[in-house]
Design a protein around this motif. Structure first.
Motif, PDB file in Angstrom:
ATOM      1  N   ALA A 167       0.526  -1.369  -0.359  1.00  0.00           N
ATOM      2  CA  ALA A 167      -0.150  -0.643  -0.053  1.00  0.00           C
ATOM      3  C   ALA A 167       0.311   1.593   0.350  1.00  0.00           C
ATOM      4  O   ALA A 167       0.493   1.887  -0.583  1.00  0.00           O
ATOM      5  CB  ALA A 167      -1.185  -0.113   1.367  1.00  0.00           C
ATOM      6  N   ALA A 168       1.773   1.239   0.524  1.00  0.00           N
ATOM      7  CA  ALA A 168       3.513   2.429   1.043  1.00  0.00           C
ATOM      8  C   ALA A 168       3.735   2.564  -0.358  1.00  0.00           C
ATOM      9  O   ALA A 168       3.897   4.007  -0.784  1.00  0.00           O
ATOM     10  CB  ALA A 168       4.098   1.952   1.593  1.00  0.00           C
ATOM     11  N   PHE A 169       3.614   1.542  -1.007  1.00  0.00           N
ATOM     12  CA  PHE A 169       4.294   1.839  -3.062  1.00  0.00           C
ATOM     13  C   PHE A 169       3.730   1.858  -3.099  1.00  0.00           C
ATOM     14  O   PHE A 169       3.590   3.231  -4.188  1.00  0.00           O
ATOM     15  CB  PHE A 169       5.144   0.613  -3.000  1.00  0.00           C
ATOM     16  N   VAL A 170       2.122   1.696  -3.307  1.00  0.00           N
ATOM     17  CA  VAL A 170       1.508   1.862  -4.704  1.00  0.00           C
ATOM     18  C   VAL A 170       0.778   3.184  -4.455  1.00  0.00           C
ATOM     19  O   VAL A 170       0.572   4.601  -5.390  1.00  0.00           O
ATOM     20  CB  VAL A 170      -0.301   0.768  -4.605  1.00  0.00           C
ATOM     21  N   GLU A 188       1.322   9.620  -5.577  1.00  0.00           N
ATOM     22  CA  GLU A 188       1.370  10.654  -5.339  1.00  0.00           C
ATOM     23  C   GLU A 188       2.305  11.825  -6.736  1.00  0.00           C
ATOM     24  O   GLU A 188       2.862  12.513  -6.426  1.00  0.00           O
ATOM     25  CB  GLU A 188       2.023  10.752  -4.451  1.00  0.00           C
ATOM     26  N   LEU A 189       3.513  10.628  -7.192  1.00  0.00           N
ATOM     27  CA  LEU A 189       4.080  11.388  -8.019  1.00  0.00           C
ATOM     28  C   LEU A 189       3.566  11.919  -8.900  1.00  0.00           C
ATOM     29  O   LEU A 189       2.862  12.100  -9.926  1.00  0.00           O
ATOM     30  CB  LEU A 189       5.444  10.118  -8.921  1.00  0.00           C
ATOM     31  N   ASN A 247       1.389   3.086 -16.570  1.00  0.00           N
ATOM     32  CA  ASN A 247       1.480   1.381 -16.080  1.00  0.00           C
ATOM     33  C   ASN A 247       1.219   1.819 -14.604  1.00  0.00           C
ATOM     34  O   ASN A 247       2.007   1.180 -14.304  1.00  0.00           O
ATOM     35  CB  ASN A 247       2.118   0.531 -16.915  1.00  0.00           C
ATOM     36  N   ARG A 248       0.361   2.926 -13.988  1.00  0.00           N
ATOM     37  CA  ARG A 248       0.463   2.471 -12.606  1.00  0.00           C
ATOM     38  C   ARG A 248      -0.378   1.069 -12.365  1.00  0.00           C
ATOM     39  O   ARG A 248      -0.956   0.733 -12.578  1.00  0.00           O
ATOM     40  CB  ARG A 248      -0.770   3.813 -11.935  1.00  0.00           C
ATOM     41  N   PRO A 249      -0.117   1.271 -10.735  1.00  0.00           N
ATOM     42  CA  PRO A 249      -0.739  -0.124 -10.270  1.00  0.00           C
ATOM     43  C   PRO A 249      -1.511  -0.095 -10.343  1.00  0.00           C
ATOM     44  O   PRO A 249      -2.398   1.238 -10.042  1.00  0.00           O
ATOM     45  CB  PRO A 249       0.039   0.130  -8.388  1.00  0.00           C
ATOM     46  N   THR A 250      -2.444  -1.276 -10.519  1.00  0.00           N
ATOM     47  CA  THR A 250      -3.769  -1.917  -9.797  1.00  0.00           C
ATOM     48  C   THR A 250      -4.053  -2.750  -8.409  1.00  0.00           C
ATOM     49  O   THR A 250      -3.162  -2.734  -8.148  1.00  0.00           O
ATOM     50  CB  THR A 250      -4.659  -1.497 -10.883  1.00  0.00           C
ATOM     51  N   GLY A 251      -5.142  -2.156  -8.369  1.00  0.00           N
ATOM     52  CA  GLY A 251      -5.537  -3.257  -7.714  1.00  0.00           C
ATOM     53  C   GLY A 251      -5.296  -5.045  -7.189  1.00  0.00           C
ATOM     54  O   GLY A 251      -5.171  -5.379  -6.042  1.00  0.00           O
TER      55      GLY A 251
END
Length: 177
Positions: free
Chosen positions: A39-42, A47-48, A54-58
Motif C-alpha cells: 500500500a505504501a509503494f502504491v 502521488e508522483l 502503467n500505474r499499479p492497480t488493485g
C-alpha cells in the motif's frame, strides 16, 4: 540510441516488492506487513507528479493484467479478430503453425514494425490499451492465418524487441510537458 537527459517520468515494471522481515515471526503479522508495504509503494507512485507509465492497480503492481481469455474478450469488443481461447491456451501452449508478432503501444502511438495491422486495427489496439489504462504494452498477434489474430497484451514490455521506435515513443511520453 542515446536518451535525452530531460526524462521526467517513471516506467513502472515492478512485478513484486522485495520481502520484508517480520520481527514477531507471526504469519499474520508478516502478511499485514506485506500488505502495508504494498500500500505504501502504491500510494507513493500515485502521488508522483510526473508521468507514471502503467500505474499499479488493485490486482497488479505494474498495470492492468488479465488472463489471455479476457484480453481476447476485450479485443472482440473493440472489433479486433481473435482466435477462440481454449484452456490449454492459457498454459503457454502454442500451436505448431503459430506465427507470433509483437506490436507495441506507447501512449497513443502503435508501433507495428512489420506493418501487419491496418490503420483501423492500429486504432483499435490503441483503444484497447487505453480502456485497459495501459500507457505502455506489448500486444501479441498470430499471423499464421493471413489475418492477424490478437492473442494477448502484456504490460511488461520487452524493450529490445520494440527497437528504436519504441524507445523514441517512450522518450516522447516522458519528456512532453
Amino acid at each position: 540510441m542515446t536518451l535525452t537527459h530531460k526524462l521526467n517520468g517513471v516506467i513502472n515494471r515492478l512485478y513484486a516488492l522485495p520481502p520484508l522481515h517480520c520481527e514477531s515471526g507471526s504469519e499474520v503479522d508478516a502478511l499485514y506487513l506485506e500488505e502495508e508495504w504494498r500500500a505504501a509503494f502504491v500510494a507513493w507512485l500515485a502521488e508522483l507528479a510526473c508521468p507514471v507509465l502503467n500505474r499499479p492497480t488493485g490486482t497488479s503492481l505494474h498495470g492492468t493484467i488479465c488472463g489471455d481469455a479476457y484480453w481476447r474478450y476485450l479485443a472482440v469488443q473493440m472489433g479486433l479478430t481473435t482466435r477462440p481461447w481454449f484452456a490449454s491456451s492459457g498454459l503457454g501452449v502454442t500451436e505448431s503453425n503459430e506465427q507470433r508478432i509483437q506490436i507495441f503501444v506507447a501512449g497513443k502511438q502503435v508501433i507495428d514494425a512489420q506493418n501487419i495491422l491496418s490503420l483501423e486495427a492500429r486504432n483499435r489496439v490503441a483503444m484497447l490499451a487505453a480502456i485497459s489504462q495501459l500507457q505502455l504494452c506489448c500486444v501479441e498477434f498470430d499471423c499464421s492465418t493471413g489475418e492477424p489474430c490478437l492473442l494477448r497484451l502484456d504490460p511488461l514490455v520487452p524493450f529490445a524487441a520494440g527497437g528504436d521506435a519504441l524507445v523514441t515513443a517512450i522518450e516522447t511520453m516522458l519528456t512532453s510537458p
